[in-house]
Design a protein around this motif. Structure first.
Motif, PDB file in Angstrom:
ATOM      1  N   TRP A  55       0.842  -1.210   0.000  1.00  0.00           N
ATOM      2  CA  TRP A  55       0.000   0.000   0.000  1.00  0.00           C
ATOM      3  C   TRP A  55       0.869   1.249   0.000  1.00  0.00           C
ATOM      4  O   TRP A  55       0.551   2.232  -0.688  1.00  0.00           O
ATOM      5  N   ASN A  56       1.935   1.211   0.754  1.00  0.00           N
ATOM      6  CA  ASN A  56       2.814   2.369   0.822  1.00  0.00           C
ATOM      7  C   ASN A  56       3.449   2.654  -0.541  1.00  0.00           C
ATOM      8  O   ASN A  56       3.590   3.807  -0.957  1.00  0.00           O
ATOM      9  N   LYS A  98       1.021   4.131  -3.215  1.00  0.00           N
ATOM     10  CA  LYS A  98       0.813   5.567  -3.057  1.00  0.00           C
ATOM     11  C   LYS A  98       1.788   6.343  -3.936  1.00  0.00           C
ATOM     12  O   LYS A  98       1.401   7.279  -4.647  1.00  0.00           O
ATOM     13  N   SER A  99       3.058   5.939  -3.918  1.00  0.00           N
ATOM     14  CA  SER A  99       4.040   6.650  -4.742  1.00  0.00           C
ATOM     15  C   SER A  99       3.881   6.339  -6.220  1.00  0.00           C
ATOM     16  O   SER A  99       4.196   7.169  -7.071  1.00  0.00           O
ATOM     17  N   LEU A 126       1.235   6.242  -7.876  1.00  0.00           N
ATOM     18  CA  LEU A 126       0.228   7.125  -8.470  1.00  0.00           C
ATOM     19  C   LEU A 126       0.867   8.384  -9.049  1.00  0.00           C
ATOM     20  O   LEU A 126       0.268   9.048  -9.910  1.00  0.00           O
ATOM     21  N   VAL A 147      -7.157   7.967  -5.084  1.00  0.00           N
ATOM     22  CA  VAL A 147      -6.944   7.756  -3.642  1.00  0.00           C
ATOM     23  C   VAL A 147      -8.265   7.409  -2.957  1.00  0.00           C
ATOM     24  O   VAL A 147      -8.314   6.529  -2.084  1.00  0.00           O
ATOM     25  N   LYS A 170      -9.027   3.896  -0.919  1.00  0.00           N
ATOM     26  CA  LYS A 170      -9.561   3.866   0.445  1.00  0.00           C
ATOM     27  C   LYS A 170     -10.793   2.959   0.520  1.00  0.00           C
ATOM     28  O   LYS A 170     -11.020   2.293   1.538  1.00  0.00           O
ATOM     29  N   LYS A 181      -5.913   4.079   5.818  1.00  0.00           N
ATOM     30  CA  LYS A 181      -6.445   5.251   5.137  1.00  0.00           C
ATOM     31  C   LYS A 181      -5.590   6.481   5.399  1.00  0.00           C
ATOM     32  O   LYS A 181      -5.404   7.322   4.520  1.00  0.00           O
TER      33      LYS A 181
END
Length: 516
Positions: free
Chosen positions: A203-204, A207-208, A210, A493, A497, A515
């Motif tokens: 998940w971490n 995020k990057s 994206l 995002v 979530k 989240k």
């Protein structure tokens, strides 16, 4: 050793063999534990029976002074004899569990030391707790999963219970980060989080990904659309909509969170109090259930609902159905109006029989209902193209005095919604009569998800779209004041979530932290 010890994997074993206690202390623990707690579902909590909470030793020396333990090593036996405060109690509980092969570790809380332990070898449980999982962080000298707060232990535990999926997810994450093309990272990582939703590192990294400049919009939308569609189906189902929601109280705010978690009790020393639950989105309420603590229940209360930004009284104690008396329930029928917040005004409580100071006590509030999306005009001021170059902004400017005119018999309009939107309805505000025939297409990820053809002023479209195409035919010219698209728009995002919420529907702590 208790039976669960023999089934521990390497990750869990770390929190047994990494004990702060010396071997001799662990032997003392096994020999001296109270028989009443000599079991895998009670062992850690023996600290409350074997360690006296005290700020001073028998000679009046403060616990904050190095002489509190008479300058001797602070062993389990010495803690048992002298006592201590939160740190000593939590160290004792942790070590007693480890002495019998049960994983345990201390955790930090604001101004306090608590501990967590694998009760019965199956469930991570907070001990010596005052702030709940949400207020639990880390403690010095302990290895924490992903170097994150204590609640992430729950996530890793679930991942370890399906180690095959976790390992595959980790392999995919490593491939995405080290061996894949930049534009492929998101797809690989998105699949990795599907295979093992508990893999926080995946998940971490997603995020990057994206922000990757090579990530194509169509690829992103195609990957996310199934999540959005599944979430919308789940949203329509009745469930306890209070779980994980924000709670405010007039008193004892520190314990307000337990009202929706249901794992402890919130109490009030005030003779009148209020509780407010923020549902976050408009909800239809079918039933509200209050689980009281002991007999400290309100005999006179009002329930108000926030509807369109204003609180209205919708129910009172006169509408309740009671189940049980001690630790009983008040069950109240719901209402139809879409509600964003619920406010309980509590009066005429009853003092508890133990401490004789708490007028109200609530173990849990359950709100059965259905969540609805917040709808708005998703087309307002969005990028637009038409068959007339540099002409079309007046169709989405919210001003019905402006006019778009095309004198081309086959005309077209294309609106970029800047996200994936669930569409409710589309209004075409014609200057006069409906001009010709319209074909409206909803598009996600470059593919058409629906198409309707007809003569429209307003059309209901229950579908998803990131783009809208309007093809206008069968008329020599067209004159429109506005195109108004009503629905709910989501960013990437937002949809990720949603995926987290679905993956952790039974684990509110993981849901909240991921989240964030």
């Amino acid at each position: 050793m208790f039976e669960p010890f023999y089934t521990l994997n390497a990750w869990l074993m770390r929190y047994v063999v990494g004990s702060w206690a010396e071997d001799e202390e662990l032997e003392w623990a096994r020999e001296n534990v109270l028989d009443s707690h000599r079991s895998p579902n009670k062992i850690a909590d023996v600290c409350h029976s074997m360690v006296k909470y005290t700020l001073y030793n028998d000679d009046g020396v403060s616990v904050h002074h190095p002489g509190f333990y008479y300058y001797k090593p602070v062993t389990l036996e010495w803690i048992h004899k002298i006592g201590g405060v939160c740190g000593a109690i939590s160290k004792f509980g942790t070590s007693m569990a480890q002495a019998f092969g049960i994983p345990a570790l201390p955790v930090g809380q604001p101004g306090h030391c608590a501990y967590i332990w694998l009760k019965d070898g199956t469930t991570w449980t907070l001990g010596n707790d005052i702030s709940g999982w949400g207020g639990s962080t880390v403690h010095g000298g302990i290895q924490y999963t992903w170097r994150r707060e204590a609640p992430f232990m729950l996530m890793m535990h679930d991942a370890q219970m399906d180690s095959q999926s976790y390992r595959l997810s980790e392999k995919m994450r490593i491939i995405a980060e080290s061996f894949s093309k930049a534009g492929d990272r998101f797809e690989i990582l998105e699949d990795a989080t599907t295979i093992c939703p508990q893999n926080y590192d995946a998940w971490n990294n997603i995020k990057s990904s994206l922000l990757q400049h090579d990530l194509k919009r169509d690829t992103l939308e195609t990957s996310l659309l199934p999540t959005l569609l599944t979430f919308e189906e789940i949203r329509k189902k009745e469930k306890n909509i209070a779980v994980t929601k924000e709670v405010k109280t007039s008193i004892n705010q520190k314990k307000a969170y337990v009202i929706v978690e249901g794992n402890s009790e919130w109490v009030s020393t005030a003779e009148a109090a209020w509780v407010e639950i923020n549902l976050g989105t408009p909800c239809s309420i079918k039933e509200l259930k209050i689980h009281w603590w002991g007999h400290s229940r309100s005999k006179d209360y009002d329930i108000s609902a926030e509807i369109d930004g204003k609180f209205l009284k919708v129910r009172s104690e006169n509408d309740e159905r009671k189940e049980g008396w001690f630790n009983g329930w008040s069950i109240i029928q719901g209402w139809d109006m879409k509600t964003t917040k619920i406010l309980l005004d509590l009066r005429e409580g009853q003092l508890d029989p133990w401490y004789r100071k708490y007028h109200f006590g609530i173990r849990q509030i359950i709100i059965l209902g259905v969540e609805h999306a917040r709808e708005e005009t998703v087309s307002l001021n969005k990028p637009i193209e038409t068959n007339i170059q540099n002409n079309g902004a007046q169709l989405v400017d919210g001003d019905k005095q402006t006019l778009w005119i095309s004198k081309v018999s086959s005309s077209w309009i294309r609106i970029d919604l800047n996200g994936i939107c669930t569409i409710g309805n589309i209004t075409l505000d014609w200057n006069k009569n409906i001009d010709g025939k319209q074909n409206i297409e909803t598009i996600v990820g470059g593919s058409t998800t629906s198409a309707v053809t007809g003569h429209f002023r307003q059309v209901m479209i229950s579908n998803s779209a990131s783009w809208l195409n309007f093809n206008l035919t069968s008329s020599p010219s067209y004159s429109l004041r506005e195109i108004e698209v009503v629905g709910t728009c989501y960013t990437a995002v937002d949809i990720l979530k949603m995926k987290i919420s679905m993956a952790f529907s039974t684990n509110s702590v993981s849901d909240i932290y991921l989240k964030k």
